[in-house]
Design a protein around this motif. Sequence first.
Motif, PDB file in Angstrom:
ATOM      1  N   HIS A 194      47.704 -26.624 -30.544  1.00  0.00           N
ATOM      2  CA  HIS A 194      47.365 -25.208 -30.342  1.00  0.00           C
ATOM      3  C   HIS A 194      45.890 -24.942 -30.682  1.00  0.00           C
ATOM      4  O   HIS A 194      45.154 -24.350 -29.891  1.00  0.00           O
ATOM      5  N   TYR A 195      45.457 -25.413 -31.852  1.00  0.00           N
ATOM      6  CA  TYR A 195      44.064 -25.172 -32.242  1.00  0.00           C
ATOM      7  C   TYR A 195      43.098 -25.835 -31.271  1.00  0.00           C
ATOM      8  O   TYR A 195      42.077 -25.261 -30.898  1.00  0.00           O
ATOM      9  N   ALA A 196      43.425 -27.070 -30.882  1.00  0.00           N
ATOM     10  CA  ALA A 196      42.527 -27.789 -29.963  1.00  0.00           C
ATOM     11  C   ALA A 196      42.427 -27.036 -28.638  1.00  0.00           C
ATOM     12  O   ALA A 196      41.339 -26.872 -28.070  1.00  0.00           O
ATOM     13  N   GLY A 230      38.146 -21.408 -25.640  1.00  0.00           N
ATOM     14  CA  GLY A 230      37.125 -20.517 -26.201  1.00  0.00           C
ATOM     15  C   GLY A 230      35.729 -20.966 -25.830  1.00  0.00           C
ATOM     16  O   GLY A 230      34.913 -20.188 -25.296  1.00  0.00           O
ATOM     17  N   ILE A 231      35.454 -22.241 -26.083  1.00  0.00           N
ATOM     18  CA  ILE A 231      34.116 -22.756 -25.781  1.00  0.00           C
ATOM     19  C   ILE A 231      33.871 -22.734 -24.278  1.00  0.00           C
ATOM     20  O   ILE A 231      32.782 -22.388 -23.812  1.00  0.00           O
ATOM     21  N   GLY A 232      34.914 -23.094 -23.522  1.00  0.00           N
ATOM     22  CA  GLY A 232      34.770 -23.094 -22.059  1.00  0.00           C
ATOM     23  C   GLY A 232      34.337 -21.730 -21.550  1.00  0.00           C
ATOM     24  O   GLY A 232      33.431 -21.624 -20.713  1.00  0.00           O
ATOM     25  N   PHE A 289      20.338 -21.940 -26.208  1.00  0.00           N
ATOM     26  CA  PHE A 289      20.740 -23.225 -25.619  1.00  0.00           C
ATOM     27  C   PHE A 289      20.721 -24.356 -26.647  1.00  0.00           C
ATOM     28  O   PHE A 289      21.486 -25.300 -26.542  1.00  0.00           O
ATOM     29  N   VAL A 290      19.832 -24.243 -27.631  1.00  0.00           N
ATOM     30  CA  VAL A 290      19.819 -25.248 -28.698  1.00  0.00           C
ATOM     31  C   VAL A 290      21.159 -25.195 -29.434  1.00  0.00           C
ATOM     32  O   VAL A 290      21.795 -26.222 -29.678  1.00  0.00           O
ATOM     33  N   LEU A 291      21.589 -23.977 -29.755  1.00  0.00           N
ATOM     34  CA  LEU A 291      22.841 -23.830 -30.509  1.00  0.00           C
ATOM     35  C   LEU A 291      24.049 -24.288 -29.694  1.00  0.00           C
ATOM     36  O   LEU A 291      25.038 -24.770 -30.238  1.00  0.00           O
ATOM     37  N   LEU A 292      23.944 -24.151 -28.380  1.00  0.00           N
ATOM     38  CA  LEU A 292      25.084 -24.518 -27.532  1.00  0.00           C
ATOM     39  C   LEU A 292      25.158 -26.016 -27.239  1.00  0.00           C
ATOM     40  O   LEU A 292      26.159 -26.492 -26.711  1.00  0.00           O
ATOM     41  N   ALA A 293      24.096 -26.754 -27.580  1.00  0.00           N
ATOM     42  CA  ALA A 293      24.028 -28.165 -27.182  1.00  0.00           C
ATOM     43  C   ALA A 293      25.305 -28.964 -27.468  1.00  0.00           C
ATOM     44  O   ALA A 293      25.786 -29.674 -26.587  1.00  0.00           O
ATOM     45  N   PRO A 294      25.865 -28.896 -28.685  1.00  0.00           N
ATOM     46  CA  PRO A 294      27.043 -29.748 -28.933  1.00  0.00           C
ATOM     47  C   PRO A 294      28.358 -29.154 -28.421  1.00  0.00           C
ATOM     48  O   PRO A 294      29.382 -29.837 -28.411  1.00  0.00           O
ATOM     49  N   MET A 295      28.336 -27.886 -28.009  1.00  0.00           N
ATOM     50  CA  MET A 295      29.579 -27.170 -27.721  1.00  0.00           C
ATOM     51  C   MET A 295      30.422 -27.818 -26.626  1.00  0.00           C
ATOM     52  O   MET A 295      31.637 -27.948 -26.749  1.00  0.00           O
ATOM     53  N   GLY A 296      29.757 -28.216 -25.555  1.00  0.00           N
ATOM     54  CA  GLY A 296      30.495 -28.807 -24.444  1.00  0.00           C
ATOM     55  C   GLY A 296      31.277 -30.028 -24.888  1.00  0.00           C
ATOM     56  O   GLY A 296      32.441 -30.228 -24.505  1.00  0.00           O
ATOM     57  N   PHE A 297      30.649 -30.838 -25.725  1.00  0.00           N
ATOM     58  CA  PHE A 297      31.343 -32.039 -26.176  1.00  0.00           C
ATOM     59  C   PHE A 297      32.480 -31.713 -27.133  1.00  0.00           C
ATOM     60  O   PHE A 297      33.513 -32.380 -27.131  1.00  0.00           O
ATOM     61  N   ILE A 298      32.287 -30.657 -27.941  1.00  0.00           N
ATOM     62  CA  ILE A 298      33.388 -30.257 -28.831  1.00  0.00           C
ATOM     63  C   ILE A 298      34.581 -29.833 -27.963  1.00  0.00           C
ATOM     64  O   ILE A 298      35.723 -30.235 -28.199  1.00  0.00           O
ATOM     65  N   ALA A 299      34.300 -29.059 -26.916  1.00  0.00           N
ATOM     66  CA  ALA A 299      35.379 -28.607 -26.025  1.00  0.00           C
ATOM     67  C   ALA A 299      36.038 -29.799 -25.338  1.00  0.00           C
ATOM     68  O   ALA A 299      37.263 -29.868 -25.201  1.00  0.00           O
ATOM     69  N   LEU A 300      35.209 -30.738 -24.915  1.00  0.00           N
ATOM     70  CA  LEU A 300      35.733 -31.910 -24.206  1.00  0.00           C
ATOM     71  C   LEU A 300      36.656 -32.743 -25.103  1.00  0.00           C
ATOM     72  O   LEU A 300      37.750 -33.148 -24.696  1.00  0.00           O
ATOM     73  N   ALA A 340      38.210 -31.608 -27.716  1.00  0.00           N
ATOM     74  CA  ALA A 340      39.391 -30.788 -27.974  1.00  0.00           C
ATOM     75  C   ALA A 340      40.371 -30.913 -26.813  1.00  0.00           C
ATOM     76  O   ALA A 340      41.589 -31.024 -27.006  1.00  0.00           O
ATOM     77  N   GLY A 341      39.828 -30.925 -25.591  1.00  0.00           N
ATOM     78  CA  GLY A 341      40.669 -31.075 -24.411  1.00  0.00           C
ATOM     79  C   GLY A 341      41.438 -32.382 -24.433  1.00  0.00           C
ATOM     80  O   GLY A 341      42.633 -32.431 -24.113  1.00  0.00           O
TER      81      GLY A 341
END
Lengths: 434, 339
Positions: free
Chosen positions: A317-319, A325-327, A356-367, A369-370
């Motif tokens: 659920h959390y993942a 959320g990130i997506g 954009f600096v702050l968002l840099a790792p977000m995509g990978f965190i979402a990936l 999590a997926g």
Amino acid sequence: MDNLDASRLQMAFTLIFHIVFACIGMVMPFFMVVAHKKWLNTKNPVYLKLTKSWQKGVAIFFVIGAVSGTALSFELGLLWPEFMKHAGPIIGMPFSLEGAAFFVEAIALGFYLYGWGKISEKFHWFTGVIVGIAGVASGILVVSANGWMNAPSGFDYINGEFLNIDPVKALLNPAWFTQALHMVLAAFTATGFAVAGVHAYQVYKKRQTDLHKKAFKIAITFGAIAAILQPISGDLSAKDIAKRQPVKLAAMEAHYETKKGAPLYIGGIVDVEKKEVSYKIEIPKALSFLAFGDFNAEVKGLNDFPEDERPNVAIVHYAFQTMVGIGTLLLVVGLLFFISLKKKTWWLNNKFWLLFVLLAPMGFIALEAGWIVTEVGRQPWIIHNIMKTKDAVTPMPGMIYSFYMYITLYSILTVAVIWLMRRQIKSLNNSKLV
Amino acid sequence: MLYVVLFFLMVSLLLYVILAGADFGAGIVELFSTKKSQQITKKTVYRVMGPVWEANHIWIIILVVILWVGFPEFYNVLTVYLHIPLTLVLLGITMRGVAFVFRHYDAYKDKSQILYDWMFRISSFLTPIFLGMTAGGMLSGELIITQDYELFTFYELFINPWFNAFSILIGLFFAALCTFLTSILLIGEAERDDRRIYVKKARNATIVVILLGFIVLSYGFIYDIIFATGFLKNPYTISLVLLSAFLIFPLLKSIKQARKIMSRSLAGLQVILILIAAMVTHFPYFIITSNDKISILETASTNEVTNVLGISLIIGGLIILPGLFHLFKSFKMIKILEK
């Protein structure tokens, strides 16, 4: 920790590591060939410099992706011998094709990296394109093999035996398309935002802004388009999972009770004991609609499944919430980027770059999590409804030591690669234009 | 089709041993060089192998995939009982690959190079030894295949089969073969003084290979290891080894006459002959356990699977091999242009 947990952790850890490097190695060649094409068209030396520095990144990530991938192909057998004994012949097809694609990629990369000024300009650029295409092809093929674990097909399971094997049908299993599409888009989103973030940081710090703005634009264009397309693929995946793996869907949403017109939960804290979710935002009937296209459709709850056939609800659920959320966040920022192309003044504002600096790792965190949703959500099965993970694990005791060894090795490698990338960027900023 | 699959399995194995072997050898040659010639070797190795080294190592993936698709039970025995040496091989492959890239792609050439160099050299030396020990584990006759793991100790089941004198000797023998291959390869890439260094290295490597081969077989003969006694009794095996030994004379001659392609082909052929000799000795029994032999043919998948695999391999081969050939050829031409 018992052998099963240690093996699962080792597998999870090596996959989490490999996925990052494999995705960057798969997507970055596209940035590289776009920059290269711009150099060929404009002869602006900044593009040549950018191409050459990205190519070093491609080489480093390709190799680390390749060695960690080699390790994984062995680990499948080393950690899950019982699984590979039965599944190997069935899902061998995607893996052998992946081997071929990977080979093509390595050959093309050999030409690309060493071909500067030695082979014709057009052919040289073309080998770069091949690197990218072959990379995406191998990604799709590997995901297809994973899809088979979620949607086993291409064989008859009779009295514990796998008979009448049809490798082509296994390759084209019901989950392959939605999973592969979701993964490829995720790879482009994650890598696009990560690479864009790195260059945005350089712009933020006012280092060689011309070059880094050009680099940013190429990377984020890929990332933003993928982020905007991703919800469509997410919807396809959700509908597919609802049909094929209802227990996974129930865990993603932490739905315990079977309901008609089920609500969609956003966020919330899962109480596994009490079997409920508190502090959530509830959207009435939305889950039924998203899963089945009908506001009053019945969604099966976790309580309808035997206790020992449910995955770890809280983790899934959390993942899932993290991924969605990130997506959504990246989708919004992706749209902002396209607006910024019209409103040029944004590019002069340092806050724009900081975002954009702050968002840099977000995509990978979402990936990641997926992948946790897919993999943990499939438990306790290694092959959905056919073989349990605990029956597949290696009989060799002491896997915990192997886990410690891998975690040490891969942690060192991660640090080393980050350090290496910093040096690359530093040297890029320090050097003059070609 | 089964034989087509077996053929590809053999070809991948041979190509992996020859191509990746020459790669491993590069690190070993560096490890056993003086400081000055280490740098020369490093540069030459990069020039020769840079474009192709990645492709060289993919053969092991092809090999693994053929095994698990085509011969799942065989692969199962390897992964369960030889888990530890295979893990060590993986560790070596990872360290080596990473070090190779780091040392050539790091933006700054500073002190960290020393670390990359040592990582590269040590893992180049240890990886083929562990690979050889894994092969030794398959052939030493110490493997115990059981359904009841409680009956034996951890050492008996998972350590002893590969960590014994015979397997270690095979590991060392394989490392020596790699060194031999690389030294011959490097002779053709060097000029004058450097050339003399590699000629000397090639000679030493040849002596070590012969010596270790002799020790492996005598040890096996004395301790009555089935693989070794079978090796010595099989007329095909012996003729192949003799042929390989005989090829040393034309090899020496072609080195003297500086015939690059000829000497490389001869060295490769010698190694291939030795490997084929080892394979035909007990074909199709590639695993010899404490009380049994496992035939690779009996572990084959069903016909449907084998057919699909065979066809995929033929198609894959048609796509990949010309590309690979073109890659090797292109960069050889480029090197000539550079001079």
